[in-house]
Design a protein around this motif. Structure first.
Motif, mmCIF file in Angstrom:
data_model
loop_
_atom_site.group_PDB
_atom_site.id
_atom_site.type_symbol
_atom_site.label_atom_id
_atom_site.label_comp_id
_atom_site.label_asym_id
_atom_site.label_seq_id
_atom_site.Cartn_x
_atom_site.Cartn_y
_atom_site.Cartn_z
ATOM 1 N N GLU A 21 0.920 -1.153 0.146
ATOM 2 C CA GLU A 21 -0.082 -0.124 0.114
ATOM 3 C C GLU A 21 0.940 1.202 -0.150
ATOM 4 O OE1 GLU A 21 -2.587 2.520 3.283
ATOM 5 O OE2 GLU A 21 -2.621 0.378 3.441
ATOM 6 N N HIS A 24 2.550 3.183 3.120
ATOM 7 C CA HIS A 24 2.074 2.543 4.483
ATOM 8 C C HIS A 24 2.961 1.117 4.339
ATOM 9 C CE1 HIS A 24 -1.160 1.120 7.681
ATOM 10 N NE2 HIS A 24 0.159 0.739 7.930
ATOM 11 N N ARG A 26 3.759 -2.593 6.158
ATOM 12 C CA ARG A 26 3.471 -3.301 7.265
ATOM 13 C C ARG A 26 4.441 -4.519 7.706
ATOM 14 N NH1 ARG A 26 -1.149 -1.673 4.609
ATOM 15 N NH2 ARG A 26 -2.980 -1.321 5.589
ATOM 16 N N GLU A 57 9.905 5.521 8.514
ATOM 17 C CA GLU A 57 8.935 6.564 8.973
ATOM 18 C C GLU A 57 9.730 8.029 8.685
ATOM 19 O OE1 GLU A 57 6.582 4.698 12.617
ATOM 20 O OE2 GLU A 57 8.355 6.174 12.963
ATOM 21 N N MET A 61 7.154 7.276 5.506
ATOM 22 C CA MET A 61 5.995 6.332 5.406
ATOM 23 C C MET A 61 5.449 6.227 6.907
ATOM 24 S SD MET A 61 7.565 3.037 3.437
ATOM 25 C CE MET A 61 9.150 3.591 2.407
ATOM 26 N N LYS A 62 4.193 5.611 6.751
ATOM 27 C CA LYS A 62 3.603 5.055 7.898
ATOM 28 C C LYS A 62 3.988 3.627 8.339
ATOM 29 C CE LYS A 62 -1.397 3.857 9.118
ATOM 30 N NZ LYS A 62 -1.280 4.218 10.634
ATOM 31 N N VAL A 63 4.260 3.128 9.481
ATOM 32 C CA VAL A 63 4.626 1.810 9.546
ATOM 33 C C VAL A 63 3.478 1.297 10.522
ATOM 34 C CG1 VAL A 63 6.407 0.396 10.334
ATOM 35 C CG2 VAL A 63 7.006 2.530 9.092
ATOM 36 N N THR A 64 3.105 0.265 10.104
ATOM 37 C CA THR A 64 2.643 -0.758 11.316
ATOM 38 C C THR A 64 3.392 -1.965 11.622
ATOM 39 O OG1 THR A 64 0.258 -0.137 10.530
ATOM 40 C CG2 THR A 64 0.442 -2.095 11.933
#
Length: 466
Positions: A21, A24, A26, A57, A61-64
RNA sequence: GGCGACGUAGCCAAGUGGUAAGGCAAGGGUCUGCAAAACCCUCAUUCGUCGGUUCGAUCCCGACCGUCGCCUCCA
């Protein structure tokens, strides 16, 4: 836009990383099995996983990030029984110590730390799906994965699976497998062991199923990154792939990232060899958490790290150099010189570029730190020539701070001087002014004994904690 | 036996087909009342050995020597 390249165990090549995505990422990280305190090698693995997260980050980026806590497993059952307590009572303190160690080492918390025992229903569902798709068989109440039903088995570890006969070392007496290479998904209940009543019968989960179940629950059937140390490639991660892809028919993980082991004084760490180090041990022996963090970070994750007394001393000196530089910048920045930024801004910019290029290359922390020290030398030389104005110092400091969002190795010393210490420094200054060096040296020694190091510079006395 | 990694200065450790980042240590210097600290400078004609490819290899290929990991629980 990322141009991060990561070495992917799946392809044995460096590949450009982009998340499934856009924007983002993961990631799932194999976490601790809480049957004992985590050791310094475990922490190295968690540290570079966090570094990867921070760097993603840093790039916007957003990181989960999800990390499992394995709280049901053979050794836990064995040792809890020995201690005469249930597994929850047994694992609780080790879990707490694990989190304390993360905080001490400045390893940021993942978004979630799912526990295996909280996800029994998810595991059962997964096994049932595998059952429905014909990948399992039952024997004596246990459920196994039949690897011959999955054509791609072995693609991660690239281990040409040896014929059954050569695996005679595999102990086959406890559970009845058709083929030694098959692995257990659900273990039938044994007397005196913890178990769950489920549709698969009374029992407990096999080793690998928790990671598949929890990773897919929180990150989806296909996600970006899965981390762990090299020893997990086979069989753990290979079997995770088999379980997950067998159930979904989709790729499980896009990037498998594995870190090398840490050795201590050139020897494999083991309790029997007496070189089994934990973080509290090392701190008790006089190392600071930051020194340990630096020593672990200075060697890139895919290089074996020889953790030694000497490496900690090196780290201490290297950190002192960085801290002195930061202090020097702060002093210059506080000046009133209104010249516009020049050399400093240029040096800072070059540094950030090289720093990012280093980490882009499969998290090459050695190269990134090399860039940092090059900046320090260049800026110091410029400062010696008076080429660093307050505006330059602020630019350099900002660059250092920016890099430190990823490295997190700069000392955060917010301690205010005690009135007592301040008075002693004052007294020494006046003693020096009246050339009473005997008295001034006495005061200097006194402060040193209190852990305060004085530095007489052209701009006056500077102090810092030892 | 199968699979794989590695071998760069005293130590740690990057790196590239065109002649070796960085850190620590060491030596020299600046500063200082003396120190300490800080800062600067110096520090591998050479990248395990031997061949091959190439105009040229530490980096590519082959052989050899050595170290280590996985194949069984393991970060």
């Amino acid at each position: 836009m990322s141009d991060l390249r990561l070495f992917n165990t799946l392809t044995r090549k460096q590949e450009l990383f982009t998340p499934l995505e856009p924007g983002h990422a993961r990631m799932y990280c194999c976490g601790p099995t809480v049957y004992n305190v985590v050791h310094i090698g475990n922490l190295r693995t968690f540290l570079w996983a966090d570094l990867l997260r921070r760097f993603l980050e840093w790039k916007g980026m957003k990181v989960t990030m999800v990390m499992n806590v394995t709280d049901i497993e053979d050794k836990i059952i064995r040792d809890a029984a020995k201690a005469g307590v249930d597994i929850f009572t047994f694992t609780k303190p080790f879990t707490e110590i694990f989190f304390e160690n993360l905080d001490t080492l400045r390893i940021r918390r993942a978004d979630r730390y799912p526990k295996a025992t909280d996800h029994i229903p998810e595991m059962i569902d997964l096994v049932k799906t595998l059952e429905a798709r014909g990948h399992t068989y039952e024997a004596d109440g246990s459920t196994y994965f039949r690897i011959s039903t999955l054509p791609g088995y072995g693609k991660l570890s690239q281990v040409e699976l040896a014929p059954e006969s050569s695996l005679s070392r595999v102990e086959n007496d406890e559970y009845e497998k058709e083929d030694a290479r098959d692995f257990v998904l659900w273990k039938a209940k044994k007397e005196g062991e913890p178990s769950w009543k489920t549709e698969l019968g009374d029992g407990r989960p096999g080793w690998h199923i928790e990671c598949s179940a929890m990773a897919m629950k929180y990150l989806g059937e296909t996600f970006d990154i899965h981390t762990g140390a090299v020893d997990l490639i086979f069989p753990h991660h290979e079997n995770e792939v088999a379980q997950s892809e067998g159930a979904t028919g989709k790729p499980f993980v896009r990037f498998w990232i594995h870190g090398e082991h840490l050795v201590v004084e050139d020897a494999k760490m083991s309790k029997s060899a007496g070189n089994f180090f934990t973080l509290p041990d090392l701190i008790k022996q006089g190392s600071s958490a930051l020194e340990i963090r630096y020593a672990l970070l200075a060697v890139p994750h895919r290089t074996k790290l020889n953790f030694t007394k000497h490496s900690l001393e090196d780290a201490k000196s290297a950190l002192a150099r960085i801290d002195s530089f930061a202090i020097r910048l702060d002093e210059i920045a506080a000046g009133s010189d209104a010249r516009p930024a020049a050399r400093g801004a240029e040096i800072a910019q070059k540094f950030l570029l090289e720093f990012e290029e280093g980490l882009d290359d499969d998290l090459n922390t050695a190269a990134a730190l090399g860039a940092l020290f090059t900046m320090i030398r260049e800026a110091n030389t410029a400062a010696d020539k008076g080429e660093i104005a307050p505006a330059d110092a602020r630019d350099l400091r900002a660059a250092l701070e920016r890099a430190d969002l990823v490295l997190d190795i700069v000392k955060r010393d917010t301690v205010v001087l005690d009135a007592d210490i301040e008075a002693k420094i004052e007294a020494r200054n006046s003693a020096r002014q009246r050339r009473d060096f005997k008295e001034s040296d006495r005061l200097r020694d006194e402060l040193l004994a209190m852990g305060i190091v004085l530095e007489d510079t052209a701009q006056g006395v500077r102090w810092r904690r030892k």
